[in-house]
Each structure stands twice: as structure tokens, then as C-alpha cells.
Design an enzyme around this catalytic site. Structure first.
Site, PDB file in Angstrom:
ATOM      1  N   GLY A  12     -87.152  72.321 -10.012  1.00  0.00           N
ATOM      2  CA  GLY A  12     -86.184  70.899 -10.142  1.00  0.00           C
ATOM      3  C   GLY A  12     -85.550  70.920  -9.162  1.00  0.00           C
ATOM      4  N   ARG A  37     -91.642  67.884  -7.422  1.00  0.00           N
ATOM      5  CA  ARG A  37     -93.492  66.764  -6.752  1.00  0.00           C
ATOM      6  C   ARG A  37     -92.678  66.267  -6.068  1.00  0.00           C
ATOM      7  NH1 ARG A  37     -93.810  65.188 -12.656  1.00  0.00           N
ATOM      8  NH2 ARG A  37     -91.432  65.063 -12.389  1.00  0.00           N
ATOM      9  N   ARG A  38     -90.949  66.473  -6.206  1.00  0.00           N
ATOM     10  CA  ARG A  38     -90.898  64.645  -4.998  1.00  0.00           C
ATOM     11  C   ARG A  38     -90.993  65.506  -3.540  1.00  0.00           C
ATOM     12  NH1 ARG A  38     -86.914  61.110  -8.594  1.00  0.00           N
ATOM     13  NH2 ARG A  38     -86.855  63.590  -9.380  1.00  0.00           N
ATOM     14  N   ASP A  63     -95.788  70.930  -9.111  1.00  0.00           N
ATOM     15  CA  ASP A  63     -95.353  71.377 -10.523  1.00  0.00           C
ATOM     16  C   ASP A  63     -95.890  71.929 -11.312  1.00  0.00           C
ATOM     17  OD1 ASP A  63     -95.963  69.896 -13.492  1.00  0.00           O
ATOM     18  OD2 ASP A  63     -97.293  68.622 -12.099  1.00  0.00           O
ATOM     19  N   ASN A  90     -83.952  74.904 -14.026  1.00  0.00           N
ATOM     20  CA  ASN A  90     -84.414  73.933 -14.210  1.00  0.00           C
ATOM     21  C   ASN A  90     -84.872  72.495 -14.090  1.00  0.00           C
ATOM     22  OD1 ASN A  90     -81.931  71.654 -13.863  1.00  0.00           O
ATOM     23  ND2 ASN A  90     -83.551  71.321 -12.129  1.00  0.00           N
ATOM     24  N   TYR A 156     -87.826  66.463 -28.069  1.00  0.00           N
ATOM     25  CA  TYR A 156     -87.130  66.673 -26.793  1.00  0.00           C
ATOM     26  C   TYR A 156     -86.509  68.255 -27.334  1.00  0.00           C
ATOM     27  CZ  TYR A 156     -83.571  67.792 -23.030  1.00  0.00           C
ATOM     28  OH  TYR A 156     -82.366  68.078 -22.541  1.00  0.00           O
TER      29      TYR A 156
HETATM   30  N1  LIG Z   1     -78.685  65.220 -18.224  1.00  0.00           N
HETATM   31  C1  LIG Z   1     -78.029  65.803 -19.113  1.00  0.00           C
HETATM   32  O1  LIG Z   1     -77.795  65.086 -19.790  1.00  0.00           O
HETATM   33  C2  LIG Z   1     -78.944  67.016 -19.301  1.00  0.00           C
HETATM   34  C3  LIG Z   1     -78.087  67.802 -20.601  1.00  0.00           C
HETATM   35  C4  LIG Z   1     -78.420  68.707 -21.148  1.00  0.00           C
HETATM   36  C5  LIG Z   1     -79.917  69.926 -20.816  1.00  0.00           C
HETATM   37  N2  LIG Z   1     -80.554  69.134 -19.250  1.00  0.00           N
HETATM   38  C6  LIG Z   1     -81.397  69.177 -18.075  1.00  0.00           C
HETATM   39  O2  LIG Z   1     -81.364  70.291 -16.988  1.00  0.00           O
HETATM   40  C7  LIG Z   1     -82.651  69.907 -16.381  1.00  0.00           C
HETATM   41  C8  LIG Z   1     -82.584  69.129 -15.464  1.00  0.00           C
HETATM   42  O3  LIG Z   1     -81.931  67.112 -15.505  1.00  0.00           O
HETATM   43  P1  LIG Z   1     -81.645  66.717 -14.808  1.00  0.00           P
HETATM   44  O4  LIG Z   1     -80.435  66.201 -15.956  1.00  0.00           O
HETATM   45  O5  LIG Z   1     -81.147  67.328 -13.633  1.00  0.00           O
HETATM   46  O6  LIG Z   1     -82.657  65.266 -14.583  1.00  0.00           O
HETATM   47  P2  LIG Z   1     -82.663  64.738 -13.488  1.00  0.00           P
HETATM   48  O7  LIG Z   1     -82.502  64.417 -12.427  1.00  0.00           O
HETATM   49  O8  LIG Z   1     -84.406  63.962 -14.285  1.00  0.00           O
HETATM   50  O9  LIG Z   1     -84.279  65.754 -12.790  1.00  0.00           O
HETATM   51  C9  LIG Z   1     -84.685  67.131 -13.170  1.00  0.00           C
HETATM   52  C10 LIG Z   1     -85.833  67.538 -11.972  1.00  0.00           C
HETATM   53  O10 LIG Z   1     -86.559  68.005 -13.048  1.00  0.00           O
HETATM   54  C11 LIG Z   1     -87.538  68.293 -11.456  1.00  0.00           C
HETATM   55  N3  LIG Z   1     -89.135  68.260 -12.457  1.00  0.00           N
HETATM   56  C12 LIG Z   1     -89.392  67.294 -13.421  1.00  0.00           C
HETATM   57  N4  LIG Z   1     -90.655  67.323 -13.933  1.00  0.00           N
HETATM   58  C13 LIG Z   1     -91.246  68.527 -13.581  1.00  0.00           C
HETATM   59  C14 LIG Z   1     -92.397  69.341 -13.382  1.00  0.00           C
HETATM   60  N5  LIG Z   1     -92.966  68.446 -14.004  1.00  0.00           N
HETATM   61  N6  LIG Z   1     -92.679  70.293 -12.172  1.00  0.00           N
HETATM   62  C15 LIG Z   1     -91.239  70.435 -11.361  1.00  0.00           C
HETATM   63  N7  LIG Z   1     -90.062  70.279 -11.008  1.00  0.00           N
HETATM   64  C16 LIG Z   1     -90.303  68.883 -12.386  1.00  0.00           C
HETATM   65  C17 LIG Z   1     -87.340  66.894 -11.271  1.00  0.00           C
HETATM   66  O11 LIG Z   1     -88.129  66.995  -9.403  1.00  0.00           O
HETATM   67  P3  LIG Z   1     -89.262  66.270  -9.427  1.00  0.00           P
HETATM   68  O12 LIG Z   1     -89.514  64.081 -10.218  1.00  0.00           O
HETATM   69  O13 LIG Z   1     -88.852  66.056  -7.752  1.00  0.00           O
HETATM   70  O14 LIG Z   1     -91.094  66.736  -9.512  1.00  0.00           O
HETATM   71  C18 LIG Z   1     -86.140  66.798 -10.833  1.00  0.00           C
HETATM   72  O15 LIG Z   1     -85.610  67.576 -10.121  1.00  0.00           O
HETATM   73  C19 LIG Z   1     -83.716  69.528 -17.530  1.00  0.00           C
HETATM   74  O16 LIG Z   1     -84.252  70.661 -18.035  1.00  0.00           O
HETATM   75  C20 LIG Z   1     -83.302  68.876 -18.832  1.00  0.00           C
HETATM   76  O17 LIG Z   1     -83.796  69.329 -19.964  1.00  0.00           O
HETATM   77  C21 LIG Z   1     -79.795  68.076 -19.284  1.00  0.00           C
END
Ligand SMILES: NC(=O)c1ccc[n+]([C@@H]2O[C@H](COP(=O)([O-])OP(=O)(O)OC[C@H]3O[C@@H](n4cnc5c(N)ncnc54)[C@H](OP(=O)(O)O)[C@@H]3O)[C@@H](O)[C@H]2O)c1
Length: 256
Positions: A12, A37-38, A63, A90, A156
């Protein structure tokens, strides 16, 4: 512990915390294996990482929900990339904010397939090599959501509670090897997370962060790199971090 020349695999890595983590490891001179994926977004992160000091970057269009693709991606790594030192699990997402009995089953499946099963597939593919080489560190992304369930977010939250169990279980199962296992559990981080949760509804997504100085993805990346840089005999089991305006997954102080 120096990270210079270490091979760091970030899933990710195309956005948010994953992209910031890739750049923070680049600052330390690590070699980066980046997956998402992107492919276009990943290429932008790869190019920034090289500018920031990563000696080499290898990107994988992946993915994590595709079990065979995950195993194949790891099995077919070029020899110079095969010995992964640090895995940052991540890749993850939330979908929807609905009462459990009204939730969309497709949303549940996407979250469970990505946050739980995807994390397991990547772990299963990478950790055996770490055990054989007698070195490695797995850093999983948990959440305050895994500690305390909030209304309309049961699935979630359950996926992040599962991450917590998997993190603790893996740490027990690698006991007796030098492999380290860490969970970094942030509260609110301003990324595309809410935009993804609300299927692209920007107005609804921006309301989530209203009146709160949220964590930046770089704040989380700092902690991930800090955990990786502890001396080899030190294992950081779990770091729970929130913005000052957040006490837990339920309680925020919002400015007027
Ligand atoms: N933001 C928050 O408040 C928060 C808080 C606690 C924990 N988290 C956790 O932190 C992590 C990252 O989240 P973020 O906040 O950085 O969100 P984000 O900006 O939406 O980034 C999510 C990343 O995960 C990738 N991803 C999603 N589905 C995927 C798949 N099937 N295969 C490969 N890659 C995938 C996306 O890449 P592609 O779409 O290009 O595949 C993107 O790079 C997650 O595990 C989330 O649950 C976030």
C-alpha cells in the site's frame, strides 16, 4: 540499527501512510520494494524515494487480496531483492459507515479480504525467508479501531482487532528467532482513508477531520522507522498514537 542498504517491503505504498513510510525509509538509505494496485501513483512515490536517497527502488503492481499473485510476486523477485529485511504490512482500507445489520456485504468482504486475509498472505509469503536468514522485522498497521469499537464501524474495527491478534500471535510464533514483530496503531490520520471509506464522497470525507488537527502520514512513518531502528535485541510490540485532540477511537475534542 542502521537501515542503509536494508531491503524494505511496503504494501500500500501508493498513498497515505505507506507512501510516507517509503519516503522515510528512503531518507535512511534503505532499498525499497513498493507494492500497490495503482502503478502510476507507485511510480511517483518511487521517483520521490530515489530523490530522497533510496539507492534502489523496485515496484510491484499487486493486489494483496490475490493469494496466488502475492506468493508469485515474492517467489519471482530478482535475486538482489529476495532477502527482505523489513516488511511493512500497511495495505488496508475501510468501506462504509453503517449499522452492522444494514451493512453492505461487499464492503465487509473488501475490508476482511484486504486488512485480514491480505495481511496474512503477505506475511505467509515473506516471513519464512526471514526465519531461514535469521533476520527480519514485520511492522503491521493496526489502529485505535482495533482497541475500541466505534458505532457503525464494527467490521473495520474487527479487521483491526484481528490485526492485533495476528501481530501478537506472530511475535509468539517467531520467538527463538531474531525476527521482530511490531504493530503501529494510529488514531486519526489525514489521508485518502475517509475518501475511500465513503466511496469518493469528498464532502463527507472532509467532515471527518473538521476541527481536529489530525496526525499526518509522516507522523506515523516516523514511528515506523523509529521502531525499525531500535537495536537488534529490542522489540517494540505495539505503539498506540493519536492526535492530541483524540483520546481513543470514540472521543475527540473538535475546535468550533
Ligand atoms: N488514516 C487513518 O486514520 C488510519 C488510522 C489507523 C490505521 N490506518 C491504517 O493505515 C493503513 C494505510 O491507510 P491510509 O490511511 O494511508 O489510507 P490510504 O491513503 O487510502 O492508503 C491506502 C493504501 O493501501 C493500498 N491498498 C488498498 N487496498 C489494497 C489492495 N487490495 N492491494 C494492495 N494495496 C492496497 C492503497 O493502494 P492502491 O489503491 O493503489 O492499491 C493505498 O496505497 C491501512 O491499513 C489503514 O487501515 C489508517
Amino acid at each position: 540499527m542502521s537501515l542503509k542498504g536494508k531491503i524494505v517491503f511496503v504494501t500500500g505504498a501508493s498513498a497515505g501512510i505507506g507512501a510516507a513510510t517509503a519516503l522515510a525509509f528512503a531518507d535512511q538509505g534503505a532499498k525499497l520494494l513498493l507494492a500497490a494496485r495503482r502503478a502510476g501513483r507507485l511510480a511517483e512515490v518511487a521517483s520521490k524515494a530515489k530523490e530522497r536517497g533510496a539507492p534502489a527502488v523496485h515496484s510491484i503492481d499487486l493486489d494483496v487480496r490475490d493469494r496466488r499473485a502475492v506468493q508469485n510476486a515474492i517467489d519471482s523477485l530478482p535475486a538482489e531483492w529476495a532477502e527482505i529485511d523489513i516488511l511493512v504490512n500497511n495495505a488496508g482500507l475501510s468501506r462504509g459507515l453503517d449499522k452492522l445489520y444494514m451493512g453492505k456485504i461487499e464492503d465487509w468482504e473488501e475490508m476482511i479480504d484486504t486488512n485480514v486475509k491480505g495481511l496474512l498472505y503477505v506475511t505467509r509469503a515473506v516471513v519464512p525467508g526471514m526465519v531461514v536468514r535469521s533476520r527480519g522485522h514485520v511492522i503491521n498497521l493496526g489502529s485505535t479501531a482495533g482497541e475500541l469499537t466505534y458505532p457503525n464501524g464494527a467490521v473495520y474495527c474487527a479487521s483491526k482487532a484481528a490485526e492485533r491478534s495476528i501481530n501478537d500471535g506472530l511475535r509468539q510464533d517467531v520467538l527463538g528467532t531474531p525476527v521482530r514483530v511490531t504493530s503501529v496503531d494510529p488514531g486519526m490520520v489525514e489521508t485518502d482513508f475517509s475518501l475511500v471509506r465513503f466511496h469518493g464522497d469528498t464532502e463527507r470525507a472532509s467532515k471527518v477531520y473538521k476541527g481536529v488537527k489530525a496526525l499526518r502520514p509522516e507522523d506515523v512513518a516516523d514511528v515506523i522507522v523509529w521502531a525499525a531502528m531500535r537495536p537488534a535485541h529490542v522489540n517494540i510490540a505495539r505503539v498506540l498514537m493519536t492526535p492530541v485532540q483524540q483520546a481513543n477511537s470514540l472521543l475527540f475534542h473538535r475546535d468550533e
